[in-house]
Structure formats: C-alpha cells, structure tokens
Scaffold this motif. Structure first.
Motif, PDB file in Angstrom:
ATOM      1  N   GLY A 164       1.611 -36.567 -23.402  1.00 57.24           N
ATOM      2  CA  GLY A 164       3.015 -36.191 -23.408  1.00 57.24           C
ATOM      3  C   GLY A 164       3.766 -36.991 -22.380  1.00 57.24           C
ATOM      4  O   GLY A 164       3.255 -37.993 -21.848  1.00 57.24           O
ATOM      5  N   GLU A 165       4.960 -36.567 -22.074  1.00 56.80           N
ATOM      6  CA  GLU A 165       5.771 -37.248 -21.064  1.00 56.80           C
ATOM      7  C   GLU A 165       5.328 -36.791 -19.672  1.00 56.80           C
ATOM      8  O   GLU A 165       5.197 -35.594 -19.407  1.00 56.80           O
ATOM      9  CB  GLU A 165       7.247 -36.924 -21.270  1.00 56.80           C
ATOM     10  N   LEU A 166       5.079 -37.747 -18.793  1.00 53.43           N
ATOM     11  CA  LEU A 166       4.592 -37.407 -17.453  1.00 53.43           C
ATOM     12  C   LEU A 166       5.637 -36.617 -16.684  1.00 53.43           C
ATOM     13  O   LEU A 166       6.791 -37.029 -16.555  1.00 53.43           O
ATOM     14  CB  LEU A 166       4.244 -38.684 -16.685  1.00 53.43           C
ATOM     15  N   VAL A 167       5.223 -35.480 -16.179  1.00 50.58           N
ATOM     16  CA  VAL A 167       6.087 -34.671 -15.320  1.00 50.58           C
ATOM     17  C   VAL A 167       5.859 -35.039 -13.861  1.00 50.58           C
ATOM     18  O   VAL A 167       6.809 -35.248 -13.106  1.00 50.58           O
ATOM     19  CB  VAL A 167       5.807 -33.169 -15.524  1.00 50.58           C
ATOM     20  N   ALA A 168       4.594 -35.130 -13.473  1.00 48.82           N
ATOM     21  CA  ALA A 168       4.299 -35.437 -12.073  1.00 48.82           C
ATOM     22  C   ALA A 168       2.837 -35.839 -11.916  1.00 48.82           C
ATOM     23  O   ALA A 168       1.964 -35.386 -12.665  1.00 48.82           O
ATOM     24  CB  ALA A 168       4.610 -34.231 -11.184  1.00 48.82           C
ATOM     25  N   LEU A 169       2.616 -36.682 -10.937  1.00 41.48           N
ATOM     26  CA  LEU A 169       1.269 -36.979 -10.446  1.00 41.48           C
ATOM     27  C   LEU A 169       1.193 -36.409  -9.038  1.00 41.48           C
ATOM     28  O   LEU A 169       2.043 -36.712  -8.185  1.00 41.48           O
ATOM     29  CB  LEU A 169       1.004 -38.481 -10.424  1.00 41.48           C
ATOM     30  N   VAL A 170       0.200 -35.564  -8.781  1.00 41.52           N
ATOM     31  CA  VAL A 170       0.058 -34.889  -7.490  1.00 41.52           C
ATOM     32  C   VAL A 170      -1.351 -35.172  -6.975  1.00 41.52           C
ATOM     33  O   VAL A 170      -2.321 -35.172  -7.743  1.00 41.52           O
ATOM     34  CB  VAL A 170       0.297 -33.370  -7.611  1.00 41.52           C
ATOM     35  N   THR A 171      -1.450 -35.431  -5.683  1.00 45.12           N
ATOM     36  CA  THR A 171      -2.761 -35.612  -5.057  1.00 45.12           C
ATOM     37  C   THR A 171      -2.948 -34.589  -3.954  1.00 45.12           C
ATOM     38  O   THR A 171      -1.979 -34.087  -3.377  1.00 45.12           O
ATOM     39  CB  THR A 171      -2.895 -37.023  -4.475  1.00 45.12           C
ATOM     40  N   ALA A 172      -4.230 -34.298  -3.650  1.00 44.68           N
ATOM     41  CA  ALA A 172      -4.531 -33.328  -2.596  1.00 44.68           C
ATOM     42  C   ALA A 172      -5.981 -33.449  -2.191  1.00 44.68           C
ATOM     43  O   ALA A 172      -6.837 -33.894  -2.977  1.00 44.68           O
ATOM     44  CB  ALA A 172      -4.236 -31.908  -3.067  1.00 44.68           C
ATOM     45  N   TYR A 327      13.901 -26.387  -3.367  1.00 38.95           N
ATOM     46  CA  TYR A 327      12.837 -27.374  -3.163  1.00 38.95           C
ATOM     47  C   TYR A 327      12.216 -27.689  -4.514  1.00 38.95           C
ATOM     48  O   TYR A 327      12.455 -26.988  -5.510  1.00 38.95           O
ATOM     49  CB  TYR A 327      11.787 -26.885  -2.163  1.00 38.95           C
ATOM     50  N   SER A 328      11.414 -28.725  -4.579  1.00 36.91           N
ATOM     51  CA  SER A 328      10.846 -29.186  -5.840  1.00 36.91           C
ATOM     52  C   SER A 328       9.540 -28.449  -6.155  1.00 36.91           C
ATOM     53  O   SER A 328       8.707 -28.228  -5.266  1.00 36.91           O
ATOM     54  CB  SER A 328      10.571 -30.693  -5.788  1.00 36.91           C
ATOM     55  N   ILE A 329       9.367 -28.124  -7.430  1.00 41.90           N
ATOM     56  CA  ILE A 329       8.133 -27.485  -7.876  1.00 41.90           C
ATOM     57  C   ILE A 329       7.003 -28.498  -8.032  1.00 41.90           C
ATOM     58  O   ILE A 329       5.820 -28.144  -8.003  1.00 41.90           O
ATOM     59  CB  ILE A 329       8.369 -26.758  -9.225  1.00 41.90           C
ATOM     60  N   LYS A 330       7.336 -29.788  -8.159  1.00 40.20           N
ATOM     61  CA  LYS A 330       6.334 -30.764  -8.593  1.00 40.20           C
ATOM     62  C   LYS A 330       5.114 -30.868  -7.664  1.00 40.20           C
ATOM     63  O   LYS A 330       3.983 -30.929  -8.148  1.00 40.20           O
ATOM     64  CB  LYS A 330       6.997 -32.116  -8.807  1.00 40.20           C
ATOM     65  N   PRO A 331       5.263 -30.870  -6.339  1.00 41.99           N
ATOM     66  CA  PRO A 331       4.052 -30.948  -5.516  1.00 41.99           C
ATOM     67  C   PRO A 331       3.125 -29.750  -5.674  1.00 41.99           C
ATOM     68  O   PRO A 331       1.943 -29.825  -5.336  1.00 41.99           O
ATOM     69  CB  PRO A 331       4.602 -31.029  -4.084  1.00 41.99           C
ATOM     70  N   TYR A 332       3.655 -28.639  -6.215  1.00 39.25           N
ATOM     71  CA  TYR A 332       2.877 -27.412  -6.298  1.00 39.25           C
ATOM     72  C   TYR A 332       2.390 -27.115  -7.724  1.00 39.25           C
ATOM     73  O   TYR A 332       1.840 -26.039  -7.984  1.00 39.25           O
ATOM     74  CB  TYR A 332       3.713 -26.242  -5.764  1.00 39.25           C
ATOM     75  N   SER A 365       3.007 -17.687  -2.937  1.00 34.99           N
ATOM     76  CA  SER A 365       4.454 -17.765  -2.775  1.00 34.99           C
ATOM     77  C   SER A 365       5.068 -18.754  -3.752  1.00 34.99           C
ATOM     78  O   SER A 365       6.139 -18.510  -4.322  1.00 34.99           O
ATOM     79  CB  SER A 365       4.797 -18.155  -1.338  1.00 34.99           C
ATOM     80  N   TYR A 366       4.404 -19.890  -3.971  1.00 35.95           N
ATOM     81  CA  TYR A 366       4.931 -20.895  -4.900  1.00 35.95           C
ATOM     82  C   TYR A 366       4.778 -20.437  -6.347  1.00 35.95           C
ATOM     83  O   TYR A 366       5.654 -20.706  -7.184  1.00 35.95           O
ATOM     84  CB  TYR A 366       4.217 -22.229  -4.677  1.00 35.95           C
ATOM     85  N   VAL A 367       3.699 -19.727  -6.641  1.00 35.46           N
ATOM     86  CA  VAL A 367       3.533 -19.156  -7.975  1.00 35.46           C
ATOM     87  C   VAL A 367       4.633 -18.136  -8.245  1.00 35.46           C
ATOM     88  O   VAL A 367       5.224 -18.094  -9.330  1.00 35.46           O
ATOM     89  CB  VAL A 367       2.145 -18.516  -8.125  1.00 35.46           C
ATOM     90  N   ASN A 368       4.925 -17.293  -7.247  1.00 37.45           N
ATOM     91  CA  ASN A 368       5.995 -16.308  -7.407  1.00 37.45           C
ATOM     92  C   ASN A 368       7.328 -16.986  -7.686  1.00 37.45           C
ATOM     93  O   ASN A 368       8.116 -16.516  -8.521  1.00 37.45           O
ATOM     94  CB  ASN A 368       6.107 -15.443  -6.152  1.00 37.45           C
ATOM     95  N   ASP A 369       7.592 -18.083  -6.992  1.00 41.42           N
ATOM     96  CA  ASP A 369       8.853 -18.802  -7.224  1.00 41.42           C
ATOM     97  C   ASP A 369       8.889 -19.434  -8.607  1.00 41.42           C
ATOM     98  O   ASP A 369       9.937 -19.485  -9.261  1.00 41.42           O
ATOM     99  CB  ASP A 369       9.050 -19.872  -6.150  1.00 41.42           C
ATOM    100  N   PHE A 370       7.747 -19.944  -9.076  1.00 43.97           N
ATOM    101  CA  PHE A 370       7.662 -20.484 -10.430  1.00 43.97           C
ATOM    102  C   PHE A 370       8.000 -19.399 -11.451  1.00 43.97           C
ATOM    103  O   PHE A 370       8.798 -19.608 -12.381  1.00 43.97           O
ATOM    104  CB  PHE A 370       6.253 -21.026 -10.672  1.00 43.97           C
TER     105      PHE A 370
END
Length: 1004
Positions: A164-172, A327-332, A365-370
């Motif tokens: 599909g269309e790339l939304v984000a690439l995240v590293t950790a 803030y951006s959801i993409k890093p999370y 907390s980030y899941v709750n915001d999502f």
C-alpha cells in the motif's frame, strides 16, 4: 398456599386511559405507531415477491407492532452463503428491483398507519455498492517489521513494500522480546491456540525515518551496536483501501457497481458518510421515495461495527491525531499493531506481533490518544450521516462503537437514537445504565435496543424470555425495542418449511404468522412493550446518582460491584470523561443536568481511571454544590500522550479530595454516605427480593417503574411524591387509583408483591382526578389475605378478602378499623379434569413447500396440566393447545353446603407458571390480557351460578416438532445447523397449578 396482598398488584377498579378515549392513538391504552416496538425484518434479497413483503408488513399491524426495520439481509452479506441461489448482481441493494421493494414497503406502512426504519446498506448497513477505488471507502493499515542485522546496517527494500502507500518507517531498539501463546474462541466456539511475538521497545529510541525511503521503497540506515540481549528493528506501515465488503458474492461480470457486491465505507471521516448519501441520491431517492420517506420514514439505521481491519484506520487519522493532540502519531505506530482492530469479531486475529514501551504505562498513553482520535473521526462520520438523514426527513439510529477500540460512552451523543442490543449486552442492566447515561445527558428521547437475539434459540424462543430481556432493558433506561426479527413469509429458492430462516437456525427468533404465538398471545406482549415504551418515552427519565466510567475500548460487564445502592432502590447511570465536556453537563442548585436526568450526586470508584479533564470537571461540580463521593479509595490515572507523567494529576486530585462537597467512603458504603448527606432515592425499595426502579417526569405527571428481578419481591416502595398515585396496567391499558398507601408530607408508601420478572408501573398526578374518580380516603394497613380492591360506584373502597381462619382488620387513613373476619369464605382450590384439544402444526409432505403448514387436532384428558414434552403422544408436537374445564360456582364449602348466593362471592383465577403466553375466556367472555409474569385475574364479572366453562388457549414454540426434522431442513440451500448439537425438547403448553381463589368484597 399463602396469598399476599394484591396477588402481584391485581386490581379490579374502574379503568381509564390517559387523556383520550382508549381507541385514540398515542395514549397509554393505545400508543402511536412510532412508540410501538418494531420488527427487524430480514429481507432475503430484492428478488422476493413484493406483494408478500407488503402483506408481512400488514401482518405486523395486526399484532401491535409499529412497523418494521427493513434489513436487506443477503444471508449476512454473503458470509453464511457463499453460493446464493439468486443472482445478487441483478438484485443488489439499490438496483431497480430493490427500489421497487423499498417503495412497496414504504407504501405498506402508509396504508396501515405504521412507521419504517431501514438499513443504510445491505446486511448491516455499513456500506453501499461503489467503485472499488472510491476514496471514501474503508481504509486499513498493514504493519511489517524486520530485525536490523548485528552489523548495524539495514539496506534495501522495506519489509512489506508494495502492500500500500507508505505511512511511516519507524525504528527502535528492542530491549527484550518473547514469544507468547494465547487462546481464543474460534468461529464455532472451539478454542484456538496461536502465538505472537512481543517486543519491549526503548521509548527514547523511537524514531520516524520515513524521509529516508526512496520512491522504490529502498532505504539505508545505520545503528549503533545494541546492548547484549537487545537488537534494533525497523517497522514499516502502509495504508490502502481495505476492499472489505458488507456484501460479497460470486460474479463474473464487472459492468456496474452492483456486480461487485457492496463495500464498507470509511467510518472515521465524513467522506464515508458522503459515499452513502451520494449513493442514495443516485439510486434510491427517486420518484415517490422522498415523499414516502418524509411521510412514514423513521430511522435510517446502521448496525454495530463489524468490519475487518489489520489496524483500525482512516487515511485522515494522522492529520486528525496531530490536530487533536498536538504531536505526531507516526513514531508511535509500532504500539498499534496488536488488538487495535475490531476486537470482538477479530478476537482470533489480534495481530502477529505486539510492541510495548519500557515506560511505566508501557505506552498505553499513546494508544489511548490513538483511540481518542478514532472517536473524533467516528463522531465526524456519524454527525455527517445524521445531518444528511435529517435532510431526507428521517433520523439516524446506530449501534455506536462497542466491539471496536473506542469508548462507547464517548460517541453515543452523536446519534439521534443510539442503539444497543440484548445479545452483546447479555441483558446486563448495569451496561444499559451506562449506555443510557450519555444519551440522557445529551437529551436523546429514544434509546433503542436490538432485542431478543439469543444464540441457539431459533424457533425455540419463549415469550417470557423476551419479556425478561425487555424488562431489564427498560429498567436500564432503554425505551424502544426493535425485535430480532421478522422472517419473510414467502417462498425462497432451495428453502424448506417453515421458510427462509435468517442466520441459519443459529439465533432467535423468526417471528411470522408461521409461529403458533403470532395469533395466540403475541399481540398482548407487543401491547405490553408498547405501553412500557409510552411511559418511558413520554416522560424525562430521572436517575438518582451518576457514576464515572472511562474506558479506552468498551467492555461489556457489570461496573458497580456494590449491593448497597440496589438494595435501597437507588437508580444510577454512568458517564465517561468525554461526556463531562458536553454543554449539558452543568450543575445548578446542586443538581447535575437538572433539565435532564437530574443526578443528585457523582460517584467515583477506586477501580476507575480519571483523566485530567475529569478531575477539573469534578472540581467544578463540587464547587457548585454537587456531592462527589469517592468509593473504596483513590482512583487511578488515565494516561494520555506525552503527558504520561501524572505528577500534575496527583496534585489536582489531592486538591479535589480536600474540597468542600467531596467525600471519601469505603467500598459498599456509598448509600450510607448519601443518606448521611440527606439524600434519598426517588423510589426507595424495601422488599425481600431484588428490585430495580426508574423515575420519569412529564408535565403534570410522575412515573415510577419497579421491576422484580427473577424472584418474587414482597414489601413496599416509598416514592418522593405526594400526588395521587395510580396503577398503570401495561397489559390491558387500564389506569386505576392506588387504594392502599400511606402518605407523609413528602412521600407516598405503597405495598408491592411482585412475581419474578414482573414490573409495576405507577403514575403520580393530581390532574388525573378530573378523569379518574378517586375516593376521599385510602387504606393504610391490610392483612395478607386481602387480594385486591376496587372503587364502588359511590366512591367507596371495597377490599377483596379471601379465606382466613382468624379475624383481622384493615386500617383506613381516617383512623377507622374495619373488621375482616372471613373464615366462611371458601378456600382456594385447584382446577382439574382438563380436556386438551392439541392442534398439531407440521410441515407439508413436500418439505420445499415452505408456505403451507399442515394442522390437525388430537384430544387428550388431563387431571392436571403438564408439559406436552411429558405426554408421549405430544412429546414431539408443536402448535396450539385449547384447554377446557368446568368450574362449579359457587364452590362447595366444606363437604356439604355451598356458600351463600353466587353474587356475594368473587374469584381470582391464578396460573402458577406461563411457559409462553395464554389467553382465557369464561363462559365465552374473553378475559382481558393477563400479565404472563404473574398471571392472576379477577373473573368475577364472568361467573354465573352453576357450571362455568373455563377455556385457556396456549401456543407453543415450533421447536419440539422442528427438532425431529432438523437434519432435513435447508434455507437458501444451506443446511440447518445448531451449535453444540440439537437442543433437547422444551416445555410446552399449560403447566403448573391453575387455581381459583374466592373472595368477598368488604366495603371499607
């Protein structure tokens, strides 16, 4: 057998209807169509006979329904039948044949004075036929991950590239990982075991690297050497149109949108609503349809969210999230890979890997915001849909959020008529109270319920079971039932008798004239529901207190665990933190939402998690004199976003706990504290059973409803009103004055004696005196052998006194004592020697003749009534039982003489149990409908000296016969099936004791 006061509130007083004659519409006796329950009508598809659809709608008018909810079923959108016997391309939702059926249905409603609800699309209404690339259709997000080599270099294509269309690439950095087994129920209940990989991520290393991906999906990344036992990972996320269909079927053509089924729309953006509205404008809202909708249309409807995702998503979600949270959801995004889909129907597909953070809340907390962003998008969708439905002259009803990863309470106010369901709510009265809280606060007049679906009960659904579900919904604040459901009664290809069966015999019920109860008792049940809905819709429901309940994703469970409030008759609702932000959430004179539910206190249990906004709202409420009670200790913190540090929360909560009007009690002591604060329930209960109450107010009228749950309840209720009390009989529409009660300066206490599953409806009004004669006095105290009372023609009170061995007294409000020595009244006795004409209902010789039923009678003689399942000749029989016996009157007193002249005696007829329904006649006179939860009726007006013929008609379900041929039955070519094997025979016919209780009328 000892008979307590009023035999379950049986009265024989002068009947009246509210405001108008009994045959006028929109009275308690005869509620209007839009107040009556409707049937969810399973339209097989648009190939069926429109004349039969019209007749099915006409039939619901005869049994007291207000209309139907037209659901183009298509065998559950094709899920239950991958090879339908009809070309659904030609008969799809919105095709000319469908529009013809739709117009016929609307015209049938107009012809019979009914109102019609309708699904917004096929199956559950969650989409419409559309071009596959329409951007307003459902979106999905696909997560992929790969481990970075120990060299620290990741080169080449992203995992999942091309999905599909790339939304984000995240590293950790993954600090640790483990494989976790889990078990989930499979489609048919069998447990399934699977595994997922869990990664604990270092929150400080989360990094979005999307700008380092070229147009071909290649990237080159470098990482430092990870600590021992850890590794780096890349996570790639892609979005695409999901292609999820709410109607799918085999098709070799691609000429029009109707050849490709129907697609679910984006439920988290107004664009999804636009797809629906545009489809209707282009294909359905033509010719006479708009005018008919304006005339008889009621609710456009959408079912619960049953849409398949990898991750619940909308293309607009990242932008909405940024605007909402800053803030951006993409890093999370790695935190959203597990159980962030439609969690109820996808319990066995939670995701292949899960990520948590190394923080105290593990990233919650980030899941709750999502999930909060999903709520915002879903509200936008519902609001746009509601705006459009109002434009076409109807309103929106929908089952909002539950089963998905959203807070149900947060979205309820966005729907005109929010709907829950007895199946998913498990008849849980506490969950109904939660559902109705936000609806009441936001001023919704109608709270709907998809009522009566029970797994494994197709053709085996007893009407007292329906009443149990209805009554619990009523007492939870629900006031409109849409009954699941009505079957199309005509022939359908590859279908045997008794006809097209939605859900393939897995769920109740298939109401139609093919059920024995349709013409033998169902009308009384429908009228009961109608009158209950009239009361609950006519007034503004009030509840005593409200409780806090905030969830990130809704669970169906009992919330308040204490018994203290219920035992004393307190009523309550729940509100989410989101609801506290509504403009109606204001305190005036120490009452929250005084023009609505008018809650007198706010309760917070220690098991709950408060948001910062909730703490501030409660602080404001307490400042405005609303009592706030914390029960069982200090609640937790509901973490959100980058503000996961709860230091400020603890500070503000501590300040709140020290505030004026804020109180802390141990668990189970809330009622005690409320009493200490000088508060009382509007309807206080003192009985030996489990009772629930509701109070509602209309102009010049107060309504109290009391429900005895499962078992008998004897005692009293005390109502915070001194206006004249009346019984409202929901079974026959009569309104009669309460004759036995005590009054103080502020309250009225009324004795109650309710059977299990029985309700008591009361009205309190001084204006009704102009229509309903009321004696100038009342009775304060009576002994248990007084069975009822009535008002005489000269406005006196006549007490119905049954046999007693000793002398007793009744005390009047004037202070006078009335002697009640009635040892000479005949004792109660049981009716016996019954003749049963059993009408057998069976399939025709040609099983595929689904429209005809073979009927024949057999005769049986019974000393006392027993279930057909215990009579060898009737064990596998379904149909209608016609029972007859002779009642000599007056009865013998002792062994010799009869008692005095027949006209000095009256009698109650009492049935100890009712399995389905029953109707009674005495000497050819039809007795008014009986309350089947406590079937007792005064038959005195119909008795004559000598032999009296008592006739009782009892329908059965179809199950006891149907189970014997279940292996031969098919619907649309799909064999009948049941979960866990074929259920056993069920009780049928007249069972238990049938008794006559003589009485004399003593004028007080």
């Amino acid at each position: 057998m000892r008979y307590s006061f009023f035999l379950g509130v049986v009265l024989a007083a002068i009947p009246f209807s509210l405001s108008r004659a009994p045959n006028d519409p929109d009275t308690f006796a005869n509620p209007a169509s839009n107040v009556r329950p409707r049937f969810r009508y399973w339209l097989p598809d648009a190939s069926v006979d429109g004349d039969i659809v019209s007749q099915d709608i006409a039939d619901v008018a005869t049994i007291g329904a207000g209309g139907i909810e037209l659901v183009p079923f298509f065998d559950y959108g094709g899920a239950l039948n991958p090879h339908p016997p009809i070309n659904w391309s030609a008969y799809n939702f919105g095709t000319p044949p469908f529009v013809d059926i739709f117009k016929r249905a609307l015209n049938a409603h107009a012809d019979h004075g009914l109102v019609m609800d309708f699904a917004l699309g096929p199956n559950q209404g969650q989409g419409v036929p559309a071009e596959v690339d329409n951007k307003g259709l459902q979106w999905d997000m696909m997560p992929f991950t790969a481990e970075v080599p120990r060299t620290g270099e990741f080169k080449g294509k992203l995992p999942g590239w091309g999905s599909g269309e790339l939304v984000a690439l995240v590293t950790a950095l993954v600090k640790s990982n483990q494989t976790i087994p889990y078990e989930v129920p499979g489609l048919w209940g069998q447990p399934l075991t699977s595994n997922y990989e869990e990664f604990k991520l270092s929150h400080r290393t989360l990094s979005e690297q999307t700008n380092k991906v070229d147009e071909r999906g290649n990237t080159q990344l470098s990482f430092p050497r990870p600590p021992q036992g850890s590794h780096y990972r890349v996570f790639a996320f892609y979005e695409r149109l999901a292609g999820e269909k709410n109607l799918k079927f085999p098709s070799d053509r691609q000429a029009t949108i109707f050849d490709n089924g129907s697609y679910a729309v984006d439920h988290f953006d107004a664009n999804g609503a636009a797809v629906v509205s545009q489809f209707w404008k282009d294909h359905i809202l033509t010719d006479e349809v708009p005018g008919l909708l304006a005339s008889v249309g009621n609710y456009a409807w959408e079912d619960s969210l049953e849409i398949i995702f990898n991750v619940t998503w909308s293309r607009s979600l990242p932008t909405r999230f940024q605007k909402l949270h800053g803030y951006s959801i993409k890093p999370y995004l790695p935190l959203l890979t597990f159980r962030q889909n439609t969690i109820v129907i996808q319990a066995d597909l939670p995701g292949s890997f899960r990520c948590i953070l190394d923080t105290d809340d593990q990233g919650l907390s980030y899941v709750n915001d999502f999930r909060a962003a999903l709520v915002a998008g879903y509200k936008e969708y519902l609001t746009a849909l509601a705006d459009w439905t109002r434009e076409i002259g109807v309103q929106l009803s929908a089952q909002p959020a539950y089963g998905s990863v959203m807070d149900m309470l947060a979205v309820i106010p966005a729907v005109d008529a929010p709907e829950c369901e007895s199946l998913s709510f498990f008849d849980n009265l506490d969950m109904y109270r939660a559902f109705s809280g936000p609806a009441r606060l936001s001023g919704k007049k109608v709270i709907s319920n998809e009522m009566g679906a029970v797994q494994g009960s197709a053709y085996n659904y007893h009407l007292p079971s329906l009443l149990f579900s209805v009554n619990r919904a009523f007492l939870g604040g629900v006031n409109q039932m849409v009954i699941h459901g009505q079957a199309y009664s005509g022939p359908y290809p590859n279908t045997t008798w008794p006809g097209h069966t939605a859900f393939g015999y897995l769920f109740s019920e298939l109401f139609s004239p093919k059920l024995p109860s349709w013409d033998h008792g169902l009308r009384q049940v429908m009228d009961y529901i109608s009158r209950g809905q009239y009361v609950l819709q006519n007034g503004i429901p009030k509840a005593d207190v409200v409780m806090y309940h905030k969830e990130s994703a809704t669970t169906i469970k009992t919330i308040y665990q204490g018994e203290d409030l219920r035992k004393e008759g307190w009523s309550w609702n729940y509100l989410s933190a989101d609801n506290l932000m509504l403009q109606q959430a204001k305190v005036q004179n120490g009452i929250l939402a005084p023009d609505g539910p008018a809650w007198k206190a706010f309760i917070v249990e220690s098991s709950q998690n408060l948001t910062m906004d909730a703490v501030r709202a409660l602080t404001s409420f307490a400042r405005d004199d609303l009592p706030v009670v914390f029960s069982g200790g200090v609640p937790g913190y509901y973490p959100t976003g980058n503000d996961s540090d709860n230091t400020n929360f603890k500070s503000e909560l501590s300040r709140l706990l020290r505030s004026r009007n804020v109180h802390t009690v141990s668990g189970g002591r809330v009622a005690h504290k409320l009493s200490a604060l000088g508060l009382r329930p509007r309807v206080e209960v003192k009985t030996n059973g489990t009772c629930y109450t509701i109070w509602a107010e209309a102009e010049g009228m107060g309504y109290a409803v009391v429900y005895s749950d499962l078992t008998k309840s004897t005692g009293s209720i005390t109502v915070a009103s001194t206006e004249t009390p009346y019984y409202m009989n929901p079974w026959n529409g009569e309104i009669t004055p309460v004759l036995v009660y005590k009054r103080t300066k502020t309250t009225t206490t009324i004795p109650v004696n309710l059977g299990g599953n029985q309700t008591l409806f009361l009205a309190f009004s001084d204006t009704l005196r102009r229509e309903i004669p009321v004696p100038s006095y009342s009775v304060h105290d009576i002994p248990s052998h007084v069975l009822g009372a009535h008002v005489t023609h000269n406005q006196k009170i006549a007490l119905h006194v049954a046999h007693s061995e000793s002398q007793s007294h009744a005390i009047l409000s004037t202070g006078r004592n009335i002697s009640l020595d009635n040892s000479s009244v005949p004792r109660a006795f049981q009716l016996s020697n019954w003749t049963l004409a059993a009408e057998h209902w069976e399939a025709p010789e040609d099983l595929y003749d689904s429209t005809n039923t073979v009927k024949y009678n057999t005769t049986h003689h019974l000393s006392t009534p027993i279930s057909w399942s215990e009579i060898p000749q009737l064990a596998n029989t379904s149909g209608v039982g016609y029972y007859t016996t002779i009642l000599p009157w007056p009865p013998l007193q002792g062994n010799t003489d009869r008692s005095g002249p027949a006209q000095t005696l009256g009698a109650y007829l009492s049935f100890s149990r009712v399995v389905d329904t029953l109707t009674v006649s005495v000497n050819g006179h039809q007795v008014p409908p009986l309350d089947i939860t406590n079937a007792v009726v005064d038959i005195s007006p119909y008795l004559r000296s000598g032999q009296n013929r008592v006739e009782v008609t009892v329908p059965t379900t179809l199950w006891n016969y149907l189970r014997t041929i279940l292996s031969e039955l098919v619907t649309a070519g799909v064999p009948a099936r049941s979960l866990g094997g074929v259920p056993p025979r069920s009780e049928a016919g007249l069972v238990g004791d049938v008794r006559i209780i003589p009485y004399v009328a003593v004028v007080a």
